[in-house]
Design an enzyme around this catalytic site. Structure first.
Site, PDB file in Angstrom:
ATOM      1  N   GLY A 216      38.608  38.203  27.808  1.00 34.75           N
ATOM      2  CA  GLY A 216      40.014  38.358  28.210  1.00 34.75           C
ATOM      3  C   GLY A 216      40.187  39.467  29.215  1.00 34.75           C
ATOM      4  O   GLY A 216      39.269  40.247  29.453  1.00 34.75           O
ATOM      5  N   GLY A 220      39.049  44.655  31.373  1.00 35.80           N
ATOM      6  CA  GLY A 220      39.116  44.994  32.795  1.00 35.80           C
ATOM      7  C   GLY A 220      40.313  45.884  33.089  1.00 35.80           C
ATOM      8  O   GLY A 220      40.213  46.868  33.834  1.00 35.80           O
ATOM      9  N   GLU A 258      35.679  43.605  46.975  1.00 30.94           N
ATOM     10  CA  GLU A 258      35.063  42.503  47.738  1.00 30.94           C
ATOM     11  C   GLU A 258      35.755  41.239  47.245  1.00 30.94           C
ATOM     12  O   GLU A 258      35.568  40.832  46.101  1.00 30.94           O
ATOM     13  CB  GLU A 258      33.554  42.492  47.483  1.00 30.94           C
ATOM     14  CG  GLU A 258      32.788  41.739  48.548  1.00 30.94           C
ATOM     15  CD  GLU A 258      32.757  40.252  48.281  1.00 30.94           C
ATOM     16  OE1 GLU A 258      33.601  39.541  48.888  1.00 30.94           O
ATOM     17  OE2 GLU A 258      31.931  39.804  47.490  1.00 30.94           O
ATOM     18  N   CYS A 292      32.032  33.293  48.319  1.00 29.22           N
ATOM     19  CA  CYS A 292      33.207  33.805  49.039  1.00 29.22           C
ATOM     20  C   CYS A 292      33.001  33.793  50.543  1.00 29.22           C
ATOM     21  O   CYS A 292      33.960  33.718  51.299  1.00 29.22           O
ATOM     22  CB  CYS A 292      33.537  35.208  48.557  1.00 29.22           C
ATOM     23  SG  CYS A 292      32.128  36.312  48.569  1.00 29.22           S
TER      24      CYS A 292
HETATM   25  P1  NDP Z   1      39.076  36.828  39.005  1.00 28.82           P
HETATM   26  O1  NDP Z   1      39.249  37.566  40.266  1.00 28.82           O
HETATM   27  O2  NDP Z   1      40.255  36.586  38.148  1.00 28.82           O
HETATM   28  O3  NDP Z   1      38.006  37.591  38.059  1.00 28.82           O
HETATM   29  C1  NDP Z   1      36.969  38.408  38.538  1.00 28.82           C
HETATM   30  C2  NDP Z   1      36.677  39.514  37.518  1.00 28.82           C
HETATM   31  O4  NDP Z   1      37.837  40.323  37.335  1.00 28.82           O
HETATM   32  C3  NDP Z   1      36.307  39.014  36.144  1.00 28.82           C
HETATM   33  O5  NDP Z   1      35.328  39.863  35.576  1.00 28.82           O
HETATM   34  C4  NDP Z   1      37.608  39.131  35.387  1.00 28.82           C
HETATM   35  O6  NDP Z   1      37.351  39.205  34.015  1.00 28.82           O
HETATM   36  C5  NDP Z   1      38.174  40.430  35.956  1.00 28.82           C
HETATM   37  N1  NDP Z   1      39.626  40.599  35.846  1.00 28.82           N
HETATM   38  C6  NDP Z   1      40.588  39.639  35.793  1.00 28.82           C
HETATM   39  N2  NDP Z   1      41.807  40.201  35.753  1.00 28.82           N
HETATM   40  C7  NDP Z   1      41.625  41.538  35.802  1.00 28.82           C
HETATM   41  C8  NDP Z   1      42.509  42.669  35.819  1.00 28.82           C
HETATM   42  N3  NDP Z   1      43.838  42.521  35.800  1.00 28.82           N
HETATM   43  N4  NDP Z   1      41.978  43.906  35.879  1.00 28.82           N
HETATM   44  C9  NDP Z   1      40.646  44.072  35.935  1.00 28.82           C
HETATM   45  N5  NDP Z   1      39.761  43.060  35.923  1.00 28.82           N
HETATM   46  C10 NDP Z   1      40.244  41.805  35.850  1.00 28.82           C
HETATM   47  O7  NDP Z   1      38.349  35.504  39.340  1.00 28.82           O
HETATM   48  P2  NDP Z   1      38.427  34.105  38.574  1.00 28.82           P
HETATM   49  O8  NDP Z   1      37.212  34.019  37.777  1.00 28.82           O
HETATM   50  O9  NDP Z   1      39.693  33.867  37.844  1.00 28.82           O
HETATM   51  O10 NDP Z   1      38.406  33.106  39.825  1.00 28.82           O
HETATM   52  C11 NDP Z   1      39.611  32.733  40.463  1.00 28.82           C
HETATM   53  C12 NDP Z   1      39.407  32.528  41.928  1.00 28.82           C
HETATM   54  O11 NDP Z   1      38.942  33.720  42.527  1.00 28.82           O
HETATM   55  C13 NDP Z   1      38.346  31.516  42.306  1.00 28.82           C
HETATM   56  O12 NDP Z   1      38.812  30.242  42.255  1.00 28.82           O
HETATM   57  C14 NDP Z   1      37.973  31.958  43.671  1.00 28.82           C
HETATM   58  O13 NDP Z   1      38.870  31.447  44.606  1.00 28.82           O
HETATM   59  C15 NDP Z   1      38.118  33.433  43.607  1.00 28.82           C
HETATM   60  N6  NDP Z   1      36.848  34.141  43.417  1.00 28.82           N
HETATM   61  C16 NDP Z   1      36.342  34.826  44.449  1.00 28.82           C
HETATM   62  C17 NDP Z   1      35.153  35.481  44.315  1.00 28.82           C
HETATM   63  C18 NDP Z   1      34.558  36.235  45.428  1.00 28.82           C
HETATM   64  O14 NDP Z   1      33.373  36.543  45.399  1.00 28.82           O
HETATM   65  N7  NDP Z   1      35.302  36.594  46.432  1.00 28.82           N
HETATM   66  C19 NDP Z   1      34.383  35.456  43.074  1.00 28.82           C
HETATM   67  C20 NDP Z   1      35.038  34.737  42.009  1.00 28.82           C
HETATM   68  C21 NDP Z   1      36.220  34.118  42.200  1.00 28.82           C
HETATM   69  P3  NDP Z   1      38.478  39.013  32.898  1.00 28.82           P
HETATM   70  O15 NDP Z   1      39.229  37.771  33.257  1.00 28.82           O
HETATM   71  O16 NDP Z   1      37.730  38.935  31.615  1.00 28.82           O
HETATM   72  O17 NDP Z   1      39.291  40.263  32.971  1.00 28.82           O
END
Ligand code: NDP
Length: 492
Positions: A216, A220, A258, A292
């Site tokens: 969840g 984070g 990033e 990305c």
């Molecule tokens: P997120 O950006 O939501 O998650 C990335 C990380 O952030 C996870 O470890 C997540 O874990 C954590 N996170 C989420 N919310 C918070 C918060 N409020 N504070 C701190 N940490 C947080 O990526 P998603 O997995 O939901 O992917 C969604 C979209 O993001 C994809 O469809 C894609 O478009 C993009 N994406 C881009 C990436 C890149 O390299 N540029 C990589 C991955 C995704 P947790 O949810 O447990 O907190």
């Protein structure tokens, strides 16, 4: 997966279960099977991990022993090499990465890249002599020292799990920081395995690295808000990046971000359009488009548009989609049912906006279990359509038409993102001139590969802040301290 070490938290040097022994399932996206369970860290676990990292930074000599840190990183590299097949199995099973890519940017290259960062410690200039000056008439000797930034919370996504974990943890450790790593909920195993190797096979002291797996957003959020954390190093979506930056503002943490991209590959009118189109279509399928920096907008001369669309469709139709364990597979599953739905909503929007599929457009026929999306080419849109503007993160390429170099550059730069790009042109000077005008952090020219441990990577605009990898990526984890003493009284 039962023969693999089960994921555990790493807190203050101890591998253990979460408080309350809670856990969450890890799903194989190719089969939908539960392959194991990862600990669901509680707030109390995060609190303990942050306290341990703070104490290790403030009270141990870790930040001031670069030679010892290099020794520990060499041990880590050896452990990663020994454990390579386990890491490969985890990467394929929890992230659905085709085996082919584990021999390159998903695993082999980042593991080898540890040596590059360790090598920096052999010759890095920690203190620079700025010479003498006489400010306000006082002859003074000045130096600028570089010191570790402090406690780093590293928050990572699911698409390149070990690569991104290493791209953050290794330079942070080299710099003398201590770390709390929180991997993504879809890929906790890779982060836990890194923690296990650090605890079991290196002399990295207790508390210097902590790993918290969780399903969840609470953990984070806790990391981004806690005043004991000095820096957030985050990779993920731009939307979450905004939340991270907002949360970090309350305690003015240093923030490295990033984020997402919607990068353009431009084909100039002096280049063979089918060759460029085929290469771009192929790269869009790498790891099912979940990268990305992939170029997911192909911008071609209007006169060559139909030819380019046909070449993309032909290439995508020939790409092997399927079992990630098969060495020939290029395009595996997408990470989750939610991600598949998100991609499908973009596919629907493309049709609503007047586009058409030159190939693909749906789920992979015959694959009822697992999360599969066909490699898809969308034609007939302009750059204002949702599918052309927003990050889809699936094997989906949008082909756009340009009317000359200025028009191509305008389309490429007409994006909130600025992560990457590509230019194809026969005249190298002209191609380079176009590359220079792109507002992005990296550009490939005629298929050149910019990815490497010594090459800074990151985004302009809403694709991020700061650079990962290279010397710049190491220096993100440093602060600069300027010191001045009266000239002639410098310490020996
Ligand atoms: P997120 O950006 O939501 O998650 C990335 C990380 O952030 C996870 O470890 C997540 O874990 C954590 N996170 C989420 N919310 C918070 C918060 N409020 N504070 C701190 N940490 C947080 O990526 P998603 O997995 O939901 O992917 C969604 C979209 O993001 C994809 O469809 C894609 O478009 C993009 N994406 C881009 C990436 C890149 O390299 N540029 C990589 C991955 C995704 P947790 O949810 O447990 O907190």
């Amino acid at each position: 997966m039962t023969s693999l070490p089960a994921p555990q938290l790493l807190i203050d040097g101890r591998l253990r279960a979460a408080t309350g022994d809670t856990s969450f399932p890890v799903i194989n996206p190719a089969t939908e099977e539960i392959i194991g369970y990862a600990p669901e860290a509680a707030g109390a676990d995060a609190d303990e991990a942050i306290a341990a990292a703070r104490q290790a930074f403030d009270e141990s000599d870790w930040p001031r022993r670069p030679g010892f840190r290099a020794h520990c990183l060499r041990q880590l590299k050896a452990a990663l090499d020994r454990d390579f097949e386990t890491l490969r199995e985890i990467t394929i099973a929890e992230a659905g990465v085709p085996r082919m890519w584990t021999d390159g940017p998903q695993l082999r290259m980042p593991v080898d890249g540890v040596d590059y960062v360790t090598g920096l410690l052999d010759h890095y200039e920690w203190e620079t002599d700025l010479g003498t000056a006489a400010p306000m008439g006082m002859p003074t000797s000045r130096t600028a020292a570089r010191e570790a930034a402090g406690v780093v919370a590293a928050i990572t996504p699911w698409n390149f799990p070990t690569q991104i974990n290493l791209a953050k943890v290794v330079p942070a450790l080299a710099a003398g920081c201590t770390v709390v790593l929180k991997p993504a909920p879809d890929t906790p195993w890779a982060g836990a395995e890194l923690g296990r190797l650090i605890a079991a096979e290196t002399d990295i002291p207790s508390g210097v690295v902590n790993v918290l797996t969780s399903a969840g957003a609470a953990i984070g959020q806790q990391l981004t808000a806690d005043p004991r954390v000095d820096m957030i190093s985050f990779t993920g979506s731009t939307a979450t990046g905004r939340l991270v930056m907002t949360a970090a503002a309350a305690t003015l943490k240093k923030v490295f971000l990033e984020l997402g991209g919607k990068s353009a590959a431009i084909v100039l009118d002096d280049y063979e359009v089918t060759a460029a189109a085929s290469l771009t279509a192929f790269t869009t399928c790498i790891h099912a488009g979940q990268g990305c920096a992939l170029t997911t907008r192909l911008v071609v001369p209007r006169a060559g548009y139909d030819e380019a669309v046909a070449a993309c469709a032909k290439t995508m139709a020939s790409v092997q989609v399927g079992d990630p364990l098969d060495q020939a597979t290029v395009c595996g599953p997408v990470i989750s049912a939610g991600q598949r739905e998100r991609i499908e909503s973009y596919l629907r929007s493309a049709i609503d906006d007047g586009g058409r599929f030159a190939c693909g457009g749906g789920r992979v026929p015959g694959r009822e279990t697992g999360f599969w999306v066909e490699p898809s080419v969308i034609a007939g849109l302009d750059n204002s359509a949702r599918a052309a503007r927003e990050e889809i993160f699936g094997p989906v390429l949008v082909v756009l038409a340009h009317d000359g170099d200025d028009s191509a550059i305008e389309i490429a730069n007409d994006s909130p993102y600025g992560l990457s790009g590509a230019v194809f042109g026969t005249d190298p000077q002209r191609a380079r001139a176009v590359a220079r005008r792109l507002r992005t952090g990296s550009v490939s020219i005629n298929g050149g590969v910019w990815y490497g441990p010594d090459v800074p990577f990151g985004g302009y605009k809403q694709s991020g802040i700061g650079r990962e990898m290279g010397v710049a990526g190491f220096e993100e984890y440093l602060e600069i301290k300027s010191m001045a003493v009266p000239a002639g009284r410098e310490p020996a």
